[in-house]
Enzyme design. Structure first.
Site, PDB file in Angstrom:
ATOM      1  N   HIS A 253      -9.926   2.445  -1.387  1.00  0.00           N
ATOM      2  CA  HIS A 253     -10.923   3.387  -0.853  1.00  0.00           C
ATOM      3  C   HIS A 253     -11.140   4.612  -1.768  1.00  0.00           C
ATOM      4  O   HIS A 253     -11.664   5.636  -1.331  1.00  0.00           O
ATOM      5  CB  HIS A 253     -10.580   3.800   0.584  1.00  0.00           C
ATOM      6  CG  HIS A 253      -9.337   4.660   0.719  1.00  0.00           C
ATOM      7  ND1 HIS A 253      -8.511   4.590   1.814  1.00  0.00           N
ATOM      8  CD2 HIS A 253      -8.791   5.604  -0.082  1.00  0.00           C
ATOM      9  CE1 HIS A 253      -7.528   5.443   1.670  1.00  0.00           C
ATOM     10  NE2 HIS A 253      -7.672   6.083   0.538  1.00  0.00           N
TER      11      HIS A 253
ATOM     12  N   HIS B 176      -8.348  12.197   4.842  1.00  0.00           N
ATOM     13  CA  HIS B 176      -7.725  13.004   3.786  1.00  0.00           C
ATOM     14  C   HIS B 176      -8.015  14.482   4.051  1.00  0.00           C
ATOM     15  O   HIS B 176      -8.707  15.143   3.274  1.00  0.00           O
ATOM     16  CB  HIS B 176      -8.245  12.598   2.416  1.00  0.00           C
ATOM     17  CG  HIS B 176      -8.073  11.136   2.086  1.00  0.00           C
ATOM     18  ND1 HIS B 176      -8.828  10.129   2.634  1.00  0.00           N
ATOM     19  CD2 HIS B 176      -7.207  10.508   1.234  1.00  0.00           C
ATOM     20  CE1 HIS B 176      -8.456   8.954   2.143  1.00  0.00           C
ATOM     21  NE2 HIS B 176      -7.471   9.162   1.297  1.00  0.00           N
TER      22      HIS B 176
ATOM     23  N   HIS C  88      -0.965   3.951  -6.827  1.00  0.00           N
ATOM     24  CA  HIS C  88      -1.557   5.146  -7.410  1.00  0.00           C
ATOM     25  C   HIS C  88      -0.737   6.384  -7.120  1.00  0.00           C
ATOM     26  O   HIS C  88      -0.108   6.516  -6.090  1.00  0.00           O
ATOM     27  CB  HIS C  88      -3.029   5.357  -7.047  1.00  0.00           C
ATOM     28  CG  HIS C  88      -3.430   5.564  -5.615  1.00  0.00           C
ATOM     29  ND1 HIS C  88      -3.058   4.753  -4.580  1.00  0.00           N
ATOM     30  CD2 HIS C  88      -4.255   6.491  -5.052  1.00  0.00           C
ATOM     31  CE1 HIS C  88      -3.635   5.165  -3.447  1.00  0.00           C
ATOM     32  NE2 HIS C  88      -4.362   6.227  -3.700  1.00  0.00           N
TER      33      HIS C  88
ATOM     34  N   GLU D 147      -0.162   4.408   1.146  1.00  0.00           N
ATOM     35  CA  GLU D 147      -1.348   3.996   1.913  1.00  0.00           C
ATOM     36  C   GLU D 147      -1.316   2.504   2.259  1.00  0.00           C
ATOM     37  O   GLU D 147      -1.986   2.060   3.181  1.00  0.00           O
ATOM     38  CB  GLU D 147      -2.637   4.303   1.122  1.00  0.00           C
ATOM     39  CG  GLU D 147      -2.951   5.784   1.005  1.00  0.00           C
ATOM     40  CD  GLU D 147      -4.240   6.072   0.223  1.00  0.00           C
ATOM     41  OE1 GLU D 147      -4.722   7.199   0.301  1.00  0.00           O
ATOM     42  OE2 GLU D 147      -4.766   5.180  -0.473  1.00  0.00           O
TER      43      GLU D 147
HETATM   44  C1  DHB Z   1      -7.839   8.605  -5.436  1.00  0.00           C
HETATM   45  C2  DHB Z   1      -7.424   7.594  -4.585  1.00  0.00           C
HETATM   46  C3  DHB Z   1      -7.319   7.813  -3.222  1.00  0.00           C
HETATM   47  O1  DHB Z   1      -6.885   6.891  -2.330  1.00  0.00           O
HETATM   48  C4  DHB Z   1      -7.694   9.026  -2.693  1.00  0.00           C
HETATM   49  O2  DHB Z   1      -7.660   9.167  -1.364  1.00  0.00           O
HETATM   50  C5  DHB Z   1      -8.112  10.052  -3.539  1.00  0.00           C
HETATM   51  C6  DHB Z   1      -8.186   9.828  -4.909  1.00  0.00           C
HETATM   52  C7  DHB Z   1      -7.957   8.359  -6.889  1.00  0.00           C
HETATM   53  O3  DHB Z   1      -7.698   7.235  -7.351  1.00  0.00           O
HETATM   54  O4  DHB Z   1      -8.349   9.259  -7.617  1.00  0.00           O
HETATM   55 FE    FE Z   2      -6.644   7.729  -0.248  1.00  0.00          FE
END
Ligand code: DHB
Ligand code: FE
Length: 282
Positions: free
Chosen positions: A12, A59, A193, A240
């Site tokens: 997402h 978020h 991530h 997540e």
């Molecule tokens: C990124 C990924 C996320 O899931 C998010 O909520 C905000 C930023 C990213 O990859 O930059």
């Molecule tokens: Fe996210």
């Protein structure tokens, strides 16, 4: 009877939504990522779900540090698009299904899951990015959406096991709704991530591949992955992925993998994507 026919696991990352909105999907950076979703868009158009249960995380847009529900179900008729600081995304408003959401809330709470009922809520990139990836850029979204927001922004998020059990309770809830409905469930976010600190940019392709493999092969292993393991192996925001476990368990014991795609880079994220047919979807 309503039934959950399929599940979608999907990144997402907000940059994906920005690429769509700014007309950048054909650039060298983005084209390979969006190409991976072409087959998915065709598939979902043919499968034609009536309702999507969208398991995602907010978020700090609908909620903030004043109040963070662990599991919040959106029971409104409509969910406006949140302004995340650079204007709301120019995508259609998200239409809910109040009656079915109320039924799910009743069934799941009486199943001893203490969900938070949310009657007014804006939705952020956690929900709108997967909509864009799977449904493209329509004038109006072709499905109604029941958002389920899971806290993964402030410690402690729910365990993978709790998410897995929520998925089972959702399956029961949907199957006790007396209307012929094709319901799908999305688990969003992940995969590896880390968007801050000295390890920013960390990607663990092997972790991601094993996770995708075991969604169909061994979901019981996945439900026991500890928060610290997600974070150590695949970055802080990889936590997540617990939301994918809600999706997986809502499909029943056996699933058929329909499609899979994995792509790096897309912002800071390992973009993972899977489509699973539920075992009752003959
Ligand atoms: C990124 C990924 C996320 O899931 C998010 O909520 C905000 C930023 C990213 O990859 O930059
Ligand atoms: Fe996210």
């Amino acid at each position: 009877m309503a039934k959950i026919t399929a599940g979608v696991g999907c990144s997402h990352t907000p940059a994906i939504g920005a690429a769509v909105d700014l007309g950048k999907t054909e650039t060298d950076y983005w084209r390979p990522m969006f190409e991976g979703f072409e087959a998915s868009k065709k598939w979902i158009k043919e499968a034609a779900p009536d309702v999507v249960i969208m398991v995602y995380n907010d978020h700090n847009n609908a909620f903030d540090f004043k109040m963070i529900p662990t599991f919040a179900v959106g029971c409104a008729d409509e969910f406006p698009i949140a302004d995340e600081g650079w204007g709301a995304r120019p995508v259609p408003i998200v239409k809910g299904y109040r009656e079915l959401a109320a039924h799910i809330v009743q069934s799941v709470i009486l199943d001893e899951f203490d969900l938070t009922i949310v009657n007014e809520m804006e939705v952020d990139h956690g929900l709108t990015t997967p909509m864009s990836l799977m449904f493209g850029e329509p004038e109006a979204w072709p499905v109604r959406v029941i958002p389920i927001a899971v806290n993964v922004v402030q410690y402690p998020p729910p365990t993978g096991n709790r998410c897995y059990n929520l998925g089972k309770a959702l399956k029961k809830a949907v199957e006790s709704w007396d209307e012929d409905l094709n319901v799908m469930i999305f688990g969003t976010g992940g995969m590896s991530h880390q968007i801050q600190g000295p390890r920013a940019g960390l990607i663990n392709k092997e972790f991601d591949k094993n996770f995708l493999d075991d969604l169909s092969r061994d979901p019981e292993r996945l439900k026991d992955i500890a928060h610290l393991e997600y974070m150590r192996e695949a970055g802080a925001e990889a936590v997540e992925l617990v939301m994918w476990l809600v999706m997986r368990a809502a499909l029943g014991e056996k699933v058929d993998e329909v499609y899979r795609f994995y792509h790096v880079p897309a912002s800071s994220t390992g973009v993972g994507h899977i489509i699973l047919n539920a075992d009752n979807n003959e």
